[in-house]
Design a protein around this motif. Structure first.
Motif, PDB file in Angstrom:
ATOM      1  N   LYS A   1       0.830  -1.209   0.000  1.00  0.00           N
ATOM      2  CA  LYS A   1       0.000   0.000   0.000  1.00  0.00           C
ATOM      3  C   LYS A   1       0.865   1.260   0.000  1.00  0.00           C
ATOM      4  O   LYS A   1       0.612   2.199  -0.750  1.00  0.00           O
ATOM      5  CB  LYS A   1      -0.917  -0.012   1.216  1.00  0.00           C
ATOM      6  CG  LYS A   1      -1.894   1.127   1.238  1.00  0.00           C
ATOM      7  CD  LYS A   1      -2.859   1.000   2.399  1.00  0.00           C
ATOM      8  CE  LYS A   1      -3.824   2.176   2.406  1.00  0.00           C
ATOM      9  NZ  LYS A   1      -4.770   2.098   3.508  1.00  0.00           N
TER      10      LYS A   1
ATOM     11  N   SER B   1       2.971   1.582  -3.325  1.00  0.00           N
ATOM     12  CA  SER B   1       2.120   1.845  -4.490  1.00  0.00           C
ATOM     13  C   SER B   1       1.836   3.334  -4.653  1.00  0.00           C
ATOM     14  O   SER B   1       1.573   3.793  -5.761  1.00  0.00           O
ATOM     15  CB  SER B   1       0.807   1.075  -4.366  1.00  0.00           C
ATOM     16  OG  SER B   1       1.054  -0.312  -4.451  1.00  0.00           O
TER      17      SER B   1
ATOM     18  N   LYS C   1       2.738  -7.051  -6.959  1.00  0.00           N
ATOM     19  CA  LYS C   1       1.583  -6.160  -6.815  1.00  0.00           C
ATOM     20  C   LYS C   1       2.012  -4.701  -6.899  1.00  0.00           C
ATOM     21  O   LYS C   1       1.312  -3.876  -7.480  1.00  0.00           O
ATOM     22  CB  LYS C   1       0.875  -6.406  -5.484  1.00  0.00           C
ATOM     23  CG  LYS C   1       0.044  -7.651  -5.443  1.00  0.00           C
ATOM     24  CD  LYS C   1      -0.646  -7.773  -4.095  1.00  0.00           C
ATOM     25  CE  LYS C   1      -1.391  -9.074  -3.975  1.00  0.00           C
ATOM     26  NZ  LYS C   1      -2.039  -9.211  -2.657  1.00  0.00           N
TER      27      LYS C   1
ATOM     28  N   SER D   1       0.770  -2.042  -9.663  1.00  0.00           N
ATOM     29  CA  SER D   1       0.182  -0.771  -9.245  1.00  0.00           C
ATOM     30  C   SER D   1       0.874   0.391  -9.941  1.00  0.00           C
ATOM     31  O   SER D   1       0.215   1.317 -10.432  1.00  0.00           O
ATOM     32  CB  SER D   1       0.283  -0.619  -7.730  1.00  0.00           C
ATOM     33  OG  SER D   1      -0.175   0.648  -7.338  1.00  0.00           O
TER      34      SER D   1
ATOM     35  N   GLU E   1      -1.756   3.690 -10.413  1.00  0.00           N
ATOM     36  CA  GLU E   1      -2.763   3.779  -9.355  1.00  0.00           C
ATOM     37  C   GLU E   1      -2.495   4.944  -8.409  1.00  0.00           C
ATOM     38  O   GLU E   1      -3.435   5.474  -7.817  1.00  0.00           O
ATOM     39  CB  GLU E   1      -2.841   2.468  -8.585  1.00  0.00           C
ATOM     40  CG  GLU E   1      -3.437   1.344  -9.395  1.00  0.00           C
ATOM     41  CD  GLU E   1      -3.488   0.031  -8.648  1.00  0.00           C
ATOM     42  OE1 GLU E   1      -3.114  -0.019  -7.461  1.00  0.00           O
ATOM     43  OE2 GLU E   1      -3.908  -0.963  -9.257  1.00  0.00           O
TER      44      GLU E   1
ATOM     45  N   LYS F   1      -6.235   6.616  -8.477  1.00  0.00           N
ATOM     46  CA  LYS F   1      -7.047   6.428  -7.278  1.00  0.00           C
ATOM     47  C   LYS F   1      -7.297   7.735  -6.519  1.00  0.00           C
ATOM     48  O   LYS F   1      -7.983   7.740  -5.509  1.00  0.00           O
ATOM     49  CB  LYS F   1      -6.407   5.400  -6.351  1.00  0.00           C
ATOM     50  CG  LYS F   1      -6.515   3.996  -6.902  1.00  0.00           C
ATOM     51  CD  LYS F   1      -6.172   2.972  -5.865  1.00  0.00           C
ATOM     52  CE  LYS F   1      -6.478   1.591  -6.437  1.00  0.00           C
ATOM     53  NZ  LYS F   1      -6.250   0.550  -5.455  1.00  0.00           N
TER      54      LYS F   1
END
Length: 92
Positions: free
Chosen positions: A32, A35, A59, A63, A68, A72
């Motif tokens: 998280k 990213s 991941k 991302s 992202e 996002k």
């Protein structure tokens, strides 16, 4: 040597976050956090190498590839209210 590595990563948090990708207890939080970062410089190569055996690192790469960190974010509002002030003379 560690200070030089931190300088190239452009942040004290990048190297520990990449290391955290290897720890199953910390990997989710590290994904998280990483990213949302875009200035990782040499850290990018380490994430790429780690992604060959780490799903968490993969991941992060996905991302980044999907941007992202940008997509996002909340969109621009339809209307933005502003005030304009007209001032006479020179303004500094």
């Amino acid at each position: 040597m560690r200070a030089a590595a931190r300088h190239h990563d452009r942040g004290y948090n990048v190297a520990p976050l990449i290391e955290a990708l290897k720890d199953p207890k910390l990997a989710g939080a590290a994904v998280k956090a990483l990213s949302g970062l875009t200035l990782v410089y040499d850290g990018f190569d380490r994430v790429v190498a780690l992604s060959k055996k780490s799903a968490a690192a993969k991941k992060v790469l996905e991302s980044w590839a999907g941007a992202e960190w940008f997509t996002k974010r909340p969109g621009m509002p339809q209307t933005i209210k502003v005030k304009i002030f007209k001032v006479e003379g020179e303004i500094k």
